[in-house]
Design an enzyme around this catalytic site. Sequence first.
Site, short mmCIF file in Angstrom:
data_model
loop_
_atom_site.label_atom_id
_atom_site.label_comp_id
_atom_site.label_asym_id
_atom_site.label_seq_id
_atom_site.Cartn_x
_atom_site.Cartn_y
_atom_site.Cartn_z
N GLU A 106 0.89 -1.34 0.41
CA GLU A 106 0.05 0.25 -0.14
C GLU A 106 0.72 1.69 -0.20
OE1 GLU A 106 -3.41 0.20 2.45
OE2 GLU A 106 -3.05 2.08 3.17
N ASP A 108 -0.47 5.84 0.86
CA ASP A 108 -1.09 6.06 0.95
C ASP A 108 -0.55 8.04 1.34
OD1 ASP A 108 -2.26 4.19 2.15
OD2 ASP A 108 -0.86 4.28 4.46
N GLU A 110 -2.72 10.90 3.18
CA GLU A 110 -3.29 11.25 4.11
C GLU A 110 -3.53 12.34 4.47
OE1 GLU A 110 -4.62 7.26 6.41
OE2 GLU A 110 -2.98 7.88 6.87
N ASN A 125 2.69 6.91 4.16
CA ASN A 125 2.79 5.46 3.99
C ASN A 125 3.60 4.68 3.16
OD1 ASN A 125 3.95 3.49 6.19
ND2 ASN A 125 1.67 3.89 7.17
N TRP A 200 -7.73 10.56 16.15
CA TRP A 200 -6.49 10.55 16.30
C TRP A 200 -5.93 11.72 15.70
CZ3 TRP A 200 -4.13 10.51 10.96
CH2 TRP A 200 -4.78 9.16 9.82
#
Length: 293
Positions: A106, A108, A110, A125, A200
């Site tokens: 994966e 990412d 974000e 990530n 978070w």
Amino acid sequence: MASNLWTLCLSFLLLASGAMSATPRKAIDVPFGRNYIPTWALDHIKYFNGGSEIQLSLDKFTGTGFQSKGSYLFGHFSMQIKMVPGDSAGTVTAFYLSSQNSEHDEMDFEFLGNRTRQPYILQTNVFSGGKGNREQRIYLWFDPTKAYHTYSVLWNLYQIVFFVDDVPIRVFKNNKDLGVRFPFNQPMKIYSSLWNADDWATRGGLEKTDWSKAPFVASYKSFHIDACEVSVNARFCQTQGKRWWDQKEFQDLDAFQYRRLSWVRHRYTIYNYCTDRVRFPSLPPECKRDRDV
Ligand SMILES: *[C@@H]1O[C@H](CO)[C@@H](O)[C@H](O)[C@H]1NC(C)=O
């Protein structure tokens, strides 16, 4: 006349610098429906200009998301996004590629929202073989809610590069020789979503989503994919080695791109797992090369 000559010189310079710097081609205005379908909460996606532009919205009840129709091994994936404006604290807008199996690969992007006029954070990530924990966080050098910017991933057998507009903000090299698994044989789909993550996302979860400001809206266009499409189960790409992203100039960043990457590193980095000695008392192997930038 003089100005004509000047334009000529300028275009020559632009062409020349474009040719020298191996930046993936510019996305043309690809409509949503060519490459993507909605995944969930279909009524929270709105379409404009015949689907060349869309808006995702998040309210108290649900967020929403979409995914690519195809699965891909290697290529170039980009999207133009205008982030949730105003008070976006607690929201996360994501754009990622994932193989979504148990030992998944994966990559990412974000985007973590914030209170009005407070800066967004871009977290990236990379997972390989189910192993992640490779977070990097930066501030952007512009306000991502004011205009569209292009976010893209270049993925070949040599490297995975995250770009913001034409600026490489992160490189994950193929460090197989150091014993680090590199994503190469698990086809990925592209996903995007907008959801609530106020446990978070903003100041580590201290800032909660203000639902009186809902709905939160992110806008998208230019749904460009130039990649090797394969079936979900395919393990290799027939055109491997033959496409533009496999060629020499895309196997590594050039000097100009390394300078820009290092500018991002020095001016905008908030967090880099490679320098987190508390979490990683012994340096993750790929970070040995990461330090050179
Ligand atoms: C939000 O703003 C605060 C205060 O400026 C900052 O510390 C934080 O890094 C910003 N971004 C996020 C996503 O928390």
